[in-house]
Each structure stands twice: as C-alpha cells, then as structure tokens.
Design a protein around this motif. Structure first.
Motif, PDB file in Angstrom:
ATOM      1  N   GLY A 187      -5.700  15.292   4.385  1.00  0.00           N
ATOM      2  CA  GLY A 187      -5.377  14.374   3.298  1.00  0.00           C
ATOM      3  C   GLY A 187      -3.921  14.432   2.897  1.00  0.00           C
ATOM      4  N   ALA A 188      -3.355  15.627   2.874  1.00  0.00           N
ATOM      5  CA  ALA A 188      -1.962  15.788   2.468  1.00  0.00           C
ATOM      6  C   ALA A 188      -1.014  15.093   3.438  1.00  0.00           C
ATOM      7  N   PHE A 189      -1.328  15.137   4.733  1.00  0.00           N
ATOM      8  CA  PHE A 189      -0.474  14.466   5.720  1.00  0.00           C
ATOM      9  C   PHE A 189      -0.444  12.964   5.452  1.00  0.00           C
ATOM     10  N   VAL A 190      -1.620  12.381   5.214  1.00  0.00           N
ATOM     11  CA  VAL A 190      -1.690  10.943   4.948  1.00  0.00           C
ATOM     12  C   VAL A 190      -0.978  10.613   3.640  1.00  0.00           C
ATOM     13  N   GLU A 191      -1.152  11.448   2.642  1.00  0.00           N
ATOM     14  CA  GLU A 191      -0.519  11.212   1.343  1.00  0.00           C
ATOM     15  C   GLU A 191       1.001  11.212   1.460  1.00  0.00           C
TER      16      GLU A 191
END
Length: 349
Positions: A131-135
């Motif tokens: 999720g952090a990568f996409v964010e």
C-alpha cells in the motif's frame, strides 16, 4: 635303404619349411589385427576428447515439471535457423504454472502490507508493491499525476476480464489512468503455449543479440529471432523485458507477483524476472541451479551459486562454459527486468 632315407629326410624338411611359413603368416595376420584394434581405440579416445572440448550438453526432458499434466513433452523433427535438420522437444503448456501459486499483484488499500501485493522492477531494484508503494507513486516518479487510490485509501484495480484486456492494450484509454492492472488466472481457461527447442544445441559462429541488448530485431540483419528468451522447467515462458515505459506512460501499474510473473490473456502467465519460485535443479558442485532452457537448447541457470556468488566471466549473451554443463546462460538480476541478452545457438524459426 639309404636312398629311401634321403627322400624321407627331404620330405620332412619340406613339410617343416611349409609349416613354418604357414605359422609365420598366421602370426603376421594376428599382429596386424592387434595393431588395428589399438588404432581404433586411439581414434575413439580422440573422439571422446573432442566431445569434451566442445562439451555440448543436451536438454534433459526429465527435469521439467510434468506431474500435474500442465506440461507435456514430445520429440519432433525440426529445422533450425541455420538450416540444420534435427530433433527437437515440443513443449506444450497450459500457460499456468503447476509448481507454485500465482499472485497477488495489486494491494487493495494503501494500508496493506507486502503480502497483499506483488513486486515492481525499476532501475535494477525490486520493490514490494504494498500500500505504501502505491501511496507514494507521485513521489517515487516525481510526477503529481499519480493518484491510484480514493479518499478511503482504496486502490483502483481492474476487476473484470474486459478491464484487464483494455488496460493491457498498448493504446490504453484515459479511463484506465491510475489503475493497478491485475489479470487473474481465472481468465485463462483454454489457452496453451507451444515451445520447440533443439534437443542438442547447435552453436553458431555469430550469436544473435536481442534488441534490448543492442541488436536489431533479434540481431543485426535478423528479423526472425524469437522475442521469447526461453522456457522455465515448469513450462512457463521467460519473456522479453516488460514494456515498463509504456505501462507507466499510460499512468498504469502492472505489477508482477513475487515469482516475477503476471498474466495477459494472449500469453497467459509469463515471467519477466527470476526470483527463485519455479522448479529448479540443484547442482552437486554448488553451481547455480538450472531453472530452464533458452530457445536454442542451452541451459539457463540462476544468477548466483549456492554460496550467493555470481559468475564474473559471462559473455555478451550472459553465458559461459564449464566442464560439467558446457556452454550455458545465467539470468540477469531480477530488478533488471531481463533474463539473457541473446542466443548462442540456432533456434526454431
């Protein structure tokens, strides 16, 4: 009486002389035969030495994962790119691996950890698509147009086969901008792939460089070279590098799963990186494990050996030779979105 004895002695002498001559001829014949056997043995030894010098190792069909019927192998006659007529293995696969699970690819929310998503290959590095990568896509690519999630943190994901096909199209429409493209195994219901590779590799004087390694379409002046690099031991394609620039240029992300693969409906499941999930054949001497074969029949091995050491003498194709495996390739690092850089041997057009 004396006269008879003279004739008797003369007769014995002649018989003895004839016998000696006969024995001498027999001895010469035997000697000649022994020398011929020794010469033949010498010739066989020379042939063995030549085989060791060239040291061409044939494809071993028993190494392929065929347990679940996802891969079948038959022997067929074939003609190679240099005109050689020989025997090939025809490898037919269901386009889905039978030796490991597929996915996940896209996380559902920006709070998800790495177990919810796959990986992305960028600049020689492997990144977890959590999720952090996409964010943080806007920061990662220094482009504020990246916004792949809604106000609740839910990530926009293609959720139908039609969306998968449309978003994977080179002319993807604007409606799919900022989508994570995820094509599922359930979309592959009646697709097979067939690979034909020479059982015994036939080396060429001039290797073929793939376009991504500086060659033309398969090498200078060559237009028929395959884009596929090889076949994994589970029958799955080692594909050409993924067109990440085109994917990102459309503001989409098409992650690979942790095994380095993803799906499109035309190829089925295919790899863009070797990450250690597929069937491998460990080597008794600690050399890197065999994971597949290139389309010219030479073996493809992992990047590093059992101690984590990488080969330092690879040629422009990412290959080299040793006494046990003959000429063979080593895959590129997973982050490079690549396997090998060309083919040393002839291949089936």
């Amino acid at each position: 009486m004396i006269e008879k004895n003279k004739y008797f002695v003369l007769t014995c002498f002649l018989l003895a002389f004839t016998a000696i001559g006969f024995i001498s001829c027999s001895s010469d014949d035997s000697s000649t035969s022994d020398e011929a056997v020794i010469e033949e043995d010498d010739t066989e030894t020379d042939n063995d030495a030549t085989d060791e010098d060239t040291n061409t190792v044939s494809v071993d069909a028993s190494y392929f994962y065929t347990t679940d019927g996802s891969v079948t192998i038959t022997t067929v006659p074939c003609t190679l790119s240099d005109g050689t007529s020989t025997d090939c293995y025809q490898i037919v696969t269901t386009s889905l691996p039978g030796d490991h699970e597929m996915g996940p690819w896209c996380p559902g929310n920006i709070e998800d950890d790495a177990t919810a998503g796959g990986i992305w290959l960028e600049g020689g590095e492997v990144y977890d698509v959590d999720g952090a990568f996409v964010e943080n896509m806007a920061t990662f690519y220094n482009d504020p147009n990246w916004m792949m999630y809604d106000a609740n943190g839910d990530i926009y994901i293609t959720d139908t086969q039609e969306d998968c096909e449309n978003a994977a199209n080179p002319d993807v429409g604007e409606e799919y901008e900022n989508f994570c493209v995820e094509c599922l195994p359930s979309y592959i219901t009646d697709l097979t792939q067939t690979w034909t590779i020479p059982i015994t590799p036939v080396a060429q004087d001039s290797p073929v460089l793939f376009t991504t390694a500086g060659g033309g379409p398969g090498g200078p002046g060559i237009t028929t070279a395959p884009s596929t690099r090889g076949v994994a031991l589970n029958g799955i394609e080692f594909s050409a590098p993924a067109p990440v620039d085109n994917i990102l240029g459309a503001y989409t992300l098409a992650p690979f799963d942790d095994a380095g693969g993803h799906i499109n409906v035309h190829q089925g499941y295919h790899y863009h990186a070797a990450t250690g999930f597929s069937t491998k054949i460990a080597q008794d001497d600690g050399h890197a494990a065999l994971i597949g074969y290139a389309l010219d029949g030479y073996g493809i091995y992992e990047l590093a050996d059992s101690s984590g050491v990488e080969a330092t003498d690879l040629d422009e194709l990412r290959g080299h030779s040793d006494d046990t495996r003959g000429y063979h390739y080593h895959v590129d690092a997973a982050g490079n979105n690549n396997f090998i850089d060309g083919l040393k041997g002839a291949y089936v057009n």
